[in-house]
Design a protein around this motif. Structure first.
Motif, short mmCIF file in Angstrom:
data_model
loop_
_atom_site.label_atom_id
_atom_site.label_comp_id
_atom_site.label_asym_id
_atom_site.label_seq_id
_atom_site.Cartn_x
_atom_site.Cartn_y
_atom_site.Cartn_z
N ASN A 93 70.51 110.87 6.74
CA ASN A 93 71.35 109.95 5.63
C ASN A 93 72.75 109.18 6.51
OD1 ASN A 93 72.28 111.81 4.46
ND2 ASN A 93 71.84 110.90 2.58
N THR A 98 69.88 105.84 2.60
CA THR A 98 69.76 106.66 1.53
C THR A 98 68.78 107.75 2.29
OG1 THR A 98 67.75 105.39 1.01
CG2 THR A 98 69.07 105.70 -0.47
N LEU A 99 68.40 109.21 1.95
CA LEU A 99 67.94 109.73 2.94
C LEU A 99 65.94 109.55 3.63
CD1 LEU A 99 68.56 112.95 3.92
CD2 LEU A 99 66.84 113.50 2.14
N PHE A 101 62.90 110.12 5.77
CA PHE A 101 61.83 111.16 6.42
C PHE A 101 61.25 110.59 7.29
CE2 PHE A 101 62.69 114.56 2.79
CZ PHE A 101 63.59 113.74 2.09
N PHE B 33 66.40 109.27 -7.31
CA PHE B 33 65.58 108.33 -6.31
C PHE B 33 64.30 109.06 -6.77
CE2 PHE B 33 69.15 108.46 -3.24
CZ PHE B 33 70.09 109.71 -3.37
N TYR B 35 60.54 108.15 -4.62
CA TYR B 35 60.31 108.47 -3.25
C TYR B 35 58.19 107.77 -3.33
CZ TYR B 35 63.76 109.17 -0.44
OH TYR B 35 65.64 109.88 0.14
N PHE B 45 61.06 106.00 1.13
CA PHE B 45 62.20 105.54 -0.04
C PHE B 45 61.95 104.21 -0.76
CE2 PHE B 45 66.23 104.77 -2.49
CZ PHE B 45 66.97 103.57 -2.35
N TYR B 48 66.91 103.97 -5.52
CA TYR B 48 67.63 104.74 -6.04
C TYR B 48 68.46 104.06 -6.87
CZ TYR B 48 72.97 106.49 -5.40
OH TYR B 48 73.71 107.38 -5.46
N ASP B 56 69.62 100.28 -5.05
CA ASP B 56 69.33 100.11 -4.09
C ASP B 56 67.59 99.96 -4.25
OD1 ASP B 56 69.12 101.59 -0.91
OD2 ASP B 56 68.14 100.01 -1.54
N ARG B 98 75.11 110.85 -4.16
CA ARG B 98 74.29 110.24 -3.36
C ARG B 98 73.89 110.58 -1.96
NH1 ARG B 98 74.18 103.65 -1.83
NH2 ARG B 98 72.35 103.51 -0.51
#
Lengths: 111, 113
Positions: A93, A98-99, A101, B33, B35, B45, B48, B56, B98
């Motif tokens: 990120n 955001t992260l 994967f 978050f 996922y 994702f 958030y 988000d 974050r």
């Protein structure tokens, strides 16, 4: 668009061997590159992470190698043990993202 | 609690039912978050929160998916009129910021029949 590409999809290594998992990213704004380990039925857990100001980070048997120009990073597990058998995810990120994967690598360390 | 807690751990729903999945983050973590993890895939994702603000929601796959965190702590992910393609593990993670380390719960496995 897959922003983090991970390979191989699966890996079998003998006990005591070196496990190597590779990832490539596309977004040049990425500035944080963690590896997560996930056991069946559990959530992912942070294993080790690196930022692009260094080319390598080592924690015990786990090493991240980072190549900023190639936009690639890899996880090396030295002296692999059966207890390391798990699924490994690279991630990235940076900026406002955001992260994100990779798709994961299922590692099996045979006794 | 010491970690992120999610409930229920397993949920079976008939197609068309509404479901609600709960996440109790690590105390004091402002970032939360959600996922979605399909079988054999990496976490994808969904949304958030920073405290109670949903900053988000670009990953929510359709308007059937809705998340809230009204008091900046516990969060709920709601899926309306579930479809078979919604079958997945829904992971919640919290973080002190974050960009920091994400601490994941064990997930809620949803199966839609």
């Amino acid at each position: 668009q897959q922003q983090v590409k991970q390979s191989p999809q699966s890996l079998i290594v003998q006990k005591g061997g070196i496990s190597i998992i590779n990832c490539a990213y596309e977004n040049t704004a990425f500035d944080y590159f963690p590896w997560y380990q996930q056991f069946p039925g559990k959530g992912p857990a942070l294993l080790i992470a690196i930022r692009p100001d260094v080319s390598e980070k080592k924690e015990g048997r786990f090493t991240i190698s980072f190549n900023k120009s190639a936009k690639q990073f890899s996880l090396h597990i030295m002296d692999s043990q059966p207890g390391d058998s798990a699924t490994y995810f690279c991630a990235a990120n940076g900026g406002y993202s955001t992260l994100t994967f990779g798709k994961g690598t299922m590692l099996l360390v045979s006794p | 609690g010491a970690g992120v807690s999610q409930s229920p751990r397993y949920k079976v729903a008939k197609r068309g039912q509404d479901v609600a999945l709960r996440c109790d983050p690590i105390s004091g973590h402002v970032s939360l978050f959600w996922y979605q993890q399909a079988l054999g895939q990496g976490p994808e994702f969904l949304t958030y929160f920073q405290n109670e603000a949903q900053l988000d929601k670009s990953g929510l796959p359709s308007d059937r998916f809705f998340a809230e965190r009204p008091e900046g702590s516990v969060s709920t992910l709601k899926i309306q009129r579930t479809q078979q393609e919604d079958s997945a593990v829904y992971l919640c993670a919290s973080s002190s910021d974050r960009a920091g380390e994400l601490f994941f719960g064990e997930g809620s496995r949803l199966t839609v029949l």
